[in-house]
Write an enzyme that holds these catalytic residues in place. Structure first.
Site, PDB file in Angstrom:
ATOM      1  N   ASP A 195      13.895   1.990 -23.485  1.00  0.00           N
ATOM      2  CA  ASP A 195      13.656   3.232 -22.743  1.00  0.00           C
ATOM      3  C   ASP A 195      14.295   3.020 -21.370  1.00  0.00           C
ATOM      4  O   ASP A 195      13.619   2.851 -20.363  1.00  0.00           O
ATOM      5  CB  ASP A 195      12.148   3.499 -22.637  1.00  0.00           C
ATOM      6  CG  ASP A 195      11.857   4.901 -22.137  1.00  0.00           C
ATOM      7  OD1 ASP A 195      12.815   5.576 -21.702  1.00  0.00           O
ATOM      8  OD2 ASP A 195      10.691   5.320 -22.158  1.00  0.00           O
TER       9      ASP A 195
ATOM     10  N   HIS B  74      12.638  12.012 -28.940  1.00  0.00           N
ATOM     11  CA  HIS B  74      11.736  13.156 -28.773  1.00  0.00           C
ATOM     12  C   HIS B  74      12.347  14.306 -29.582  1.00  0.00           C
ATOM     13  O   HIS B  74      13.579  14.395 -29.695  1.00  0.00           O
ATOM     14  CB  HIS B  74      11.680  13.669 -27.324  1.00  0.00           C
ATOM     15  CG  HIS B  74      11.239  12.685 -26.308  1.00  0.00           C
ATOM     16  ND1 HIS B  74      12.088  11.791 -25.723  1.00  0.00           N
ATOM     17  CD2 HIS B  74      10.039  12.500 -25.706  1.00  0.00           C
ATOM     18  CE1 HIS B  74      11.422  11.078 -24.830  1.00  0.00           C
ATOM     19  NE2 HIS B  74      10.180  11.485 -24.793  1.00  0.00           N
TER      20      HIS B  74
ATOM     21  N   ASP C  34      13.655   3.155 -14.917  1.00  0.00           N
ATOM     22  CA  ASP C  34      14.117   2.933 -16.295  1.00  0.00           C
ATOM     23  C   ASP C  34      15.441   2.175 -16.368  1.00  0.00           C
ATOM     24  O   ASP C  34      16.385   2.610 -17.022  1.00  0.00           O
ATOM     25  CB  ASP C  34      14.298   4.288 -17.024  1.00  0.00           C
ATOM     26  CG  ASP C  34      12.974   4.940 -17.397  1.00  0.00           C
ATOM     27  OD1 ASP C  34      11.956   4.232 -17.443  1.00  0.00           O
ATOM     28  OD2 ASP C  34      12.977   6.161 -17.655  1.00  0.00           O
TER      29      ASP C  34
ATOM     30  N   GLU D 260       1.244   5.499 -24.865  1.00  0.00           N
ATOM     31  CA  GLU D 260       2.090   4.831 -23.873  1.00  0.00           C
ATOM     32  C   GLU D 260       1.533   5.092 -22.474  1.00  0.00           C
ATOM     33  O   GLU D 260       1.717   6.182 -21.925  1.00  0.00           O
ATOM     34  CB  GLU D 260       3.533   5.362 -23.980  1.00  0.00           C
ATOM     35  CG  GLU D 260       4.494   4.637 -23.064  1.00  0.00           C
ATOM     36  CD  GLU D 260       5.928   5.141 -23.199  1.00  0.00           C
ATOM     37  OE1 GLU D 260       6.356   5.464 -24.326  1.00  0.00           O
ATOM     38  OE2 GLU D 260       6.608   5.219 -22.172  1.00  0.00           O
TER      39      GLU D 260
ATOM     40  N   ASP E 243       9.851   5.517 -11.732  1.00  0.00           N
ATOM     41  CA  ASP E 243      10.224   5.007 -13.042  1.00  0.00           C
ATOM     42  C   ASP E 243      11.752   5.027 -13.133  1.00  0.00           C
ATOM     43  O   ASP E 243      12.342   5.978 -13.627  1.00  0.00           O
ATOM     44  CB  ASP E 243       9.602   5.966 -14.078  1.00  0.00           C
ATOM     45  CG  ASP E 243       9.486   5.360 -15.463  1.00  0.00           C
ATOM     46  OD1 ASP E 243       9.678   4.149 -15.594  1.00  0.00           O
ATOM     47  OD2 ASP E 243       9.176   6.118 -16.403  1.00  0.00           O
TER      48      ASP E 243
ATOM     49  N   GLU F 239       5.293   0.009 -21.543  1.00  0.00           N
ATOM     50  CA  GLU F 239       6.593   0.073 -20.864  1.00  0.00           C
ATOM     51  C   GLU F 239       6.534  -0.751 -19.588  1.00  0.00           C
ATOM     52  O   GLU F 239       5.628  -0.596 -18.763  1.00  0.00           O
ATOM     53  CB  GLU F 239       6.949   1.531 -20.549  1.00  0.00           C
ATOM     54  CG  GLU F 239       8.270   1.657 -19.827  1.00  0.00           C
ATOM     55  CD  GLU F 239       8.821   3.073 -19.818  1.00  0.00           C
ATOM     56  OE1 GLU F 239       8.685   3.770 -20.841  1.00  0.00           O
ATOM     57  OE2 GLU F 239       9.378   3.464 -18.782  1.00  0.00           O
TER      58      GLU F 239
ATOM     59  N   ASP G  86      15.257  16.020 -27.908  1.00  0.00           N
ATOM     60  CA  ASP G  86      16.483  15.231 -27.693  1.00  0.00           C
ATOM     61  C   ASP G  86      17.508  15.528 -28.768  1.00  0.00           C
ATOM     62  O   ASP G  86      18.712  15.467 -28.523  1.00  0.00           O
ATOM     63  CB  ASP G  86      16.213  13.717 -27.774  1.00  0.00           C
ATOM     64  CG  ASP G  86      15.165  13.251 -26.800  1.00  0.00           C
ATOM     65  OD1 ASP G  86      15.020  13.885 -25.750  1.00  0.00           O
ATOM     66  OD2 ASP G  86      14.498  12.243 -27.108  1.00  0.00           O
TER      67      ASP G  86
HETATM   68  C1  XLS Z   1       8.468   8.397 -19.526  1.00  0.00           C
HETATM   69  C2  XLS Z   1       8.221   7.761 -20.795  1.00  0.00           C
HETATM   70  C3  XLS Z   1       8.846   8.458 -21.991  1.00  0.00           C
HETATM   71  C4  XLS Z   1       8.204   7.975 -23.256  1.00  0.00           C
HETATM   72  C5  XLS Z   1       8.430   8.857 -24.431  1.00  0.00           C
HETATM   73  O1  XLS Z   1       8.283   7.832 -18.474  1.00  0.00           O
HETATM   74  O2  XLS Z   1       8.612   6.431 -20.720  1.00  0.00           O
HETATM   75  O3  XLS Z   1      10.212   8.268 -22.003  1.00  0.00           O
HETATM   76  O4  XLS Z   1       8.627   6.693 -23.579  1.00  0.00           O
HETATM   77  O5  XLS Z   1       7.963  10.128 -24.220  1.00  0.00           O
HETATM   78 NI    NI Z   2       8.719   5.075 -22.292  1.00  0.00          NI
HETATM   79 NI    NI Z   3       8.969   5.672 -18.611  1.00  0.00          NI
END
Ligand code: XLS
Ligand code: NI
Ligand code: NI
Length: 438
Positions: A337, A99, A307, A230, A305, A266, A102
């Site tokens: 991610d 991003h 991740d 996404e 989420d 995702e 980042d």
């Molecule tokens: C958040 C998203 C983010 C996107 C990019 O949940 O996964 O990380 O991948 O903005």
């Molecule tokens: Ni993502």
């Molecule tokens: Ni995410």
């Protein structure tokens, strides 16, 4: 300067290796069908989780031990770029993603922010001249700063819409400069808290206007990367507009945007939407909309989420099944991610976690490829639907049947025979393949 001193260049050592800092299954040069593992998997490191995230969670402060922790502002941003390219090289990562916020700190105005961004992008561009690592995609963070409290392109405030447009304009310019293969739009706060104060129709029309402007500007500057949406059903908003692939597809079609977009799927967002990972991949694939993947996993015991780095071999196998059937990911890739757990705070954990994810997808690739090569599921499914190969079934498929001929077919039928779906047997077969592929 070296940031990850204890980490060597990560090599493939095979399934019996006991070395934590080696690949056990990911062998980039190994041919699987007509491509190498590296070509199929197109792994990408997510800048935000690996270089920006400090371990902060809603209950605690940052705790990650990072060799750049003593730095601030632009010095910090520069150190992260140096560390990132060392990391990519040691991991042998073909891609990365980021991003805007980042990689460079935000200034008081967008002009200042862009200036910071330019300086860091110059540096990244320089590194990319000698590094093998390419940019899979970049995106604009339009959810962290307080101005995005009511959304970005779907904000009730037109100044915020304008600010968001300017950020994406810059993002596309950066994408073009760095040769990004894709540009991602994740919905951030593009959703709503309550219908009591929301004009949903206007918000969605505006989101479509925004996307059309992005398409136009990309054309204008000659950015040829793939646009990706996404989907995510919720978090941070209660209800996000790009809920899942099916919802996103309906939106794109309604606004004539479908020729310009594909989906970045995702895993953890799929499960948040009440789907499996492979369901979302399948919906995208059969509609010709599978663009890229954010490779992670959620925790079935937690409803958000999380991740996590992907280690569930069933999930990676079924995901790779869809990806192989799709003929690969094209310009897309498998972007981690994913973040290390808060308890995994040592710098080396970043390597260990990526190795875990890469090995898990390598296993998935190999097993899925074998399943496809042996026609295991294809034959089973073909047989299951064989009633459409002849008789009334064939007429349905050929468009020769109508309600009258179909009624005639069943009116005097005494019994319809169904057959078992044998799903347990197939799950066991999947296990058998998983256990014997290596
Ligand atoms: C958040 C998203 C983010 C996107 C990019 O949940 O996964 O990380 O991948 O903005
Ligand atoms: Ni993502
Ligand atoms: Ni995410």
């Amino acid at each position: 300067m070296t940031y990850f001193e204890s980490a060597p260049k990560i090599q493939y050592e095979g399934p019996t290796s006991k070395n934590a800092l080696a690949f056990k299954f990911y062998n980039p040069e190994e041919k699987i069908g007509d491509r190498t593992m590296e070509e199929w998997l197109r792994f990408s490191v997510a800048y935000w989780h690996t270089f920006t995230y400090d371990g902060t969670d809603p209950f605690g402060h940052g705790n990650m031990i990072r060799p750049w922790n003593h730095l601030k502002g632009m010095d910090l941003a520069k150190a992260r770029v140096e560390a990132a390219f060392e990391f990519f090289d040691k991991l042998n990562a073909p891609f990365f993603c980021f991003h805007d916020v980042d990689i460079a700190p935000e200034g008081e105005t967008l002009r200042e922010t862009n200036k910071n961004l330019d300086e860091i992008v110059d540096m990244i561009e320089d590194y990319m001249k000698t590094s093998k690592t390419k940019l899979l995609w970049n995106t604009a963070n339009m959810f962290s700063h307080p101005r995005f409290v009511h959304g970005a392109a779907t904000s009730c405030n037109a100044d915020v819409f304008a600010f968001s447009a300017a950020k994406v304009k810059k993002g596309l310019e950066v994408a073009k400069r760095l040769g990004a293969e894709n540009y991602v739009f994740w919905g951030g706060r593009e959703g709503y808290e309550s219908l009591l104060n929301t004009d949903m129709g206007l918000e969605q029309d505006n989101l479509a206007r925004f996307f059309h402007m992005a398409v136009e500007y990309a054309k204008e500057i000659g950015f040829a990367g793939q646009f990706l949406i996404e989907p995510k059903p919720k978090e941070p908003t209660k209800h996000q507009y790009d809920f899942d692939v099916a919802t996103g597809l309906a939106f794109l079609k309604k606004y004539d945007l479908d020729p310009y977009f594909k989906f970045n799927i995702e895993a953890n967002h799929a499960t948040l939407a009440g789907h499996t990972f492979e369901h979302e991949l399948r919906v995208a694939r059969i509609n010709g909309m599978l663009g890229s993947v954010d490779a992670n996993q959620g925790d079935p015991l937690l409803g958000w989420d999380t991740d996590e780095f992907p280690t569930d071999l069933n999930a990676t196998t079924l995901a790779m099944y869809e990806i192989i059937k799709n003929g690969g990911l094209g310009k897309g890739g498998l972007n981690f991610d994913a973040k290390v757990r808060r308890g995994s705070f040592e710098p080396e954990d970043l390597f260990r976690a990526h190795i875990a994810g890469m090995d898990s997808f390598a296993v998935g690739l190999k097993v899925a490829h074998k399943l496809i090569e042996d026609h295991v599921l294809d034959d089973f499914i073909a047989n299951r639907y064989r009633s459409y190969n002849e008789g009334i079934g064939k007429e349905i498929i050929q468009g020769k049947a109508d309600f009258k001929t179909l009624e005639e077919h069943v009116l005097d039928m005494r019994e319809i025979k169904n057959e078992s779906g044998h799903v347990e047997e197939l799950r066991a077969l999947l296990n058998q393949y998983l256990l014997t592929a290596f």
